[in-house]
Design a protein around this motif. Structure first.
Motif, short mmCIF file in Angstrom:
data_model
loop_
_atom_site.label_atom_id
_atom_site.label_comp_id
_atom_site.label_asym_id
_atom_site.label_seq_id
_atom_site.Cartn_x
_atom_site.Cartn_y
_atom_site.Cartn_z
N UNK A 79 42.79 35.97 20.33
CA UNK A 79 41.77 36.34 21.07
C UNK A 79 41.12 35.19 21.80
N UNK A 80 41.15 34.08 21.37
CA UNK A 80 40.68 32.81 22.34
C UNK A 80 41.55 32.82 23.72
N UNK A 81 42.73 33.14 23.49
CA UNK A 81 43.70 33.22 24.65
C UNK A 81 43.17 34.25 25.57
N UNK A 82 43.02 35.24 24.96
CA UNK A 82 42.60 36.74 25.81
C UNK A 82 41.25 36.56 26.52
N UNK A 83 40.43 35.69 25.95
CA UNK A 83 39.32 35.29 26.76
C UNK A 83 39.35 34.85 27.68
N UNK A 84 40.12 33.65 27.35
CA UNK A 84 40.42 32.55 28.87
C UNK A 84 40.98 33.69 29.84
N UNK A 85 42.17 34.45 29.37
CA UNK A 85 42.67 35.35 30.76
C UNK A 85 41.73 36.26 31.10
N UNK A 86 40.90 36.91 30.43
CA UNK A 86 39.83 37.52 30.90
C UNK A 86 38.86 37.05 32.01
N UNK A 87 38.58 35.65 31.57
CA UNK A 87 37.88 34.77 32.72
C UNK A 87 38.54 34.79 33.90
N UNK A 88 39.75 34.38 33.73
CA UNK A 88 40.92 34.10 35.07
C UNK A 88 40.77 35.54 35.78
N UNK A 89 41.02 36.54 35.17
CA UNK A 89 40.80 38.10 35.86
C UNK A 89 39.58 38.37 36.56
N UNK A 90 38.71 37.85 35.90
CA UNK A 90 37.40 38.07 36.52
C UNK A 90 37.16 37.12 37.92
N UNK A 91 37.92 35.88 37.47
CA UNK A 91 37.91 34.84 38.68
C UNK A 91 38.41 35.34 40.17
N UNK A 92 39.86 36.07 39.61
CA UNK A 92 40.48 36.61 40.66
C UNK A 92 39.81 37.87 41.44
N UNK A 93 39.13 38.78 40.58
CA UNK A 93 38.36 39.71 41.31
C UNK A 93 37.23 39.00 42.32
N UNK A 94 36.53 37.88 41.65
CA UNK A 94 35.58 37.38 42.53
C UNK A 94 36.01 36.84 43.71
N UNK A 95 37.37 36.17 43.65
CA UNK A 95 37.87 35.57 44.71
C UNK A 95 38.16 36.78 45.85
N UNK A 96 38.79 37.80 45.47
CA UNK A 96 38.99 39.19 46.25
C UNK A 96 37.68 39.28 46.94
N UNK A 97 36.61 39.39 46.31
CA UNK A 97 35.57 39.87 46.75
C UNK A 97 34.80 38.93 47.96
N UNK A 98 35.16 37.64 47.55
CA UNK A 98 34.50 36.74 48.60
C UNK A 98 35.49 36.73 49.98
N UNK A 99 36.91 37.04 49.81
CA UNK A 99 37.67 37.12 50.96
C UNK A 99 37.33 38.43 51.52
N UNK A 100 36.81 39.52 50.89
CA UNK A 100 36.69 40.72 51.42
C UNK A 100 35.27 40.56 52.09
N UNK A 101 34.25 39.82 51.69
CA UNK A 101 32.95 39.59 52.32
C UNK A 101 33.07 38.79 53.51
N UNK A 102 34.01 37.60 53.62
CA UNK A 102 34.20 36.80 54.41
C UNK A 102 34.84 37.69 55.85
N UNK A 103 35.74 38.57 55.51
CA UNK A 103 36.48 39.38 56.49
C UNK A 103 35.33 39.99 57.24
N UNK A 104 34.45 40.75 56.43
CA UNK A 104 33.34 41.71 56.83
C UNK A 104 32.50 40.64 57.78
N UNK A 105 31.98 39.50 57.17
CA UNK A 105 31.09 38.79 58.17
C UNK A 105 31.86 38.57 59.57
N UNK A 106 33.17 37.96 59.23
CA UNK A 106 33.95 37.84 60.72
C UNK A 106 33.99 38.97 61.86
N UNK A 107 34.32 40.00 61.32
CA UNK A 107 34.23 41.35 62.08
C UNK A 107 32.96 41.55 62.55
#
Length: 263
Positions: A79-107
């Protein structure tokens, strides 16, 4: 006894999924009538809820059967390992969101957010280290770190600083990188001295290790803008906290390019 339909309604799961659980051996009906109808005991709802809980946490059904057989003490590290993996998945989604927002700002022609990396020049002192050097695919890096920890323990060495990876290859090869994993230790059997570097172009990457290429891009851009410097040693990834106990989004990694002025 409950029919499959009644059990389905109580457990809020489809009959089709119950049949799937049965096929996997996770939750089998208590009895199957001559007509093929499936019957469950009401007490089996406890097992159904446990299966659903583990699925909700992100475990694959192929893993759930093993997990159900574990004691709480044995399940806890999973469960501890899965918790860390979930944090990682959340981080990836946040990174994708930041990239998406950056593209929108640029356009839209709006100001871009402040750069993520700030490159600095810093000295890197001499260090007593124990290291293992291999030509190995990137997929085996984790095994190399595990070997390093085992060998440090076997030799009775005392770690006094960070673990780091040095890249000795002239060109990076995912299938056969010439790398060295090191730990900063007290002098002892098999230790060597990593030389000091008067200057390193360096950044700190915060977040999962798979984001490190962005840090390398920032350093490459800095080198392109400062042709008066050249690289004079292996690139270094210095792991500033422990990935086994640190959520992925809180990991900190120093990336250093030893450099010297030309001429």
């Amino acid at each position: 006894m409950l029919t499959i339909g009644e059990f389905s309604r109580l457990g809020r799961v489809s009959s089709r999924m119950l049949r799937h659980y049965d096929a996997l051996g996770l939750l089998c009906p208590e009895a199957v009538g001559e007509n093929g109808y499936r019957y469950y005991r009401q007490e089996q709802l406890t097992l159904l809820l446990e299966i659903q809980r583990l699925q909700k946490y992100g475990f694959r059904l192929s893993e759930v059967g093993e997990l159900l057989s574990l004691t709480e003490e044995e399940l806890l590290p999973r469960l501890h390992r899965r918790r860390l993996d979930t944090h990682y998945e959340i981080h990836l989604m946040q990174e994708r969101l930041r990239e998406l927002e950056a593209d929108i700002l640029r356009m839209e022609g709006r100001p871009m957010p402040e750069e993520k990396y700030h490159v600095i020049l810093m000295p890197d002192p001499e260090q007593t280290v124990f290291g293992i050097r291999r030509i190995t695919p990137v997929s085996q890096f984790h095994d190399l770190f595990q070997e390093l920890r085992r060998e440090i323990a076997r030799r009775g060495l005392k770690q006094t600083g960070a673990i780091q990876m040095l890249y000795h290859s002239e060109e990076f090869d995912y299938e056969g990188a010439d790398v060295e994993v090191q730990a900063v230790v007290e002098p002892g059997p098999g230790t060597t001295v990593k030389p000091a570097y008067a200057a390193c172009a360096a950044v700190t990457h915060r977040g999962p290790y798979d984001g490190l290429p962005s840090a390398y891009e920032a350093l490459a851009a800095w080198m392109a803008a400062h042709p008066e410097y050249r690289i004079c040693g292996p690139a270094i990834d210095r792991y500033l906290n422990d990935p086994d106990t640190t959520p992925p989004e809180e990991l900190a990694t120093g990336v250093l390019f030893p450099v010297e002025m030309i001429g």
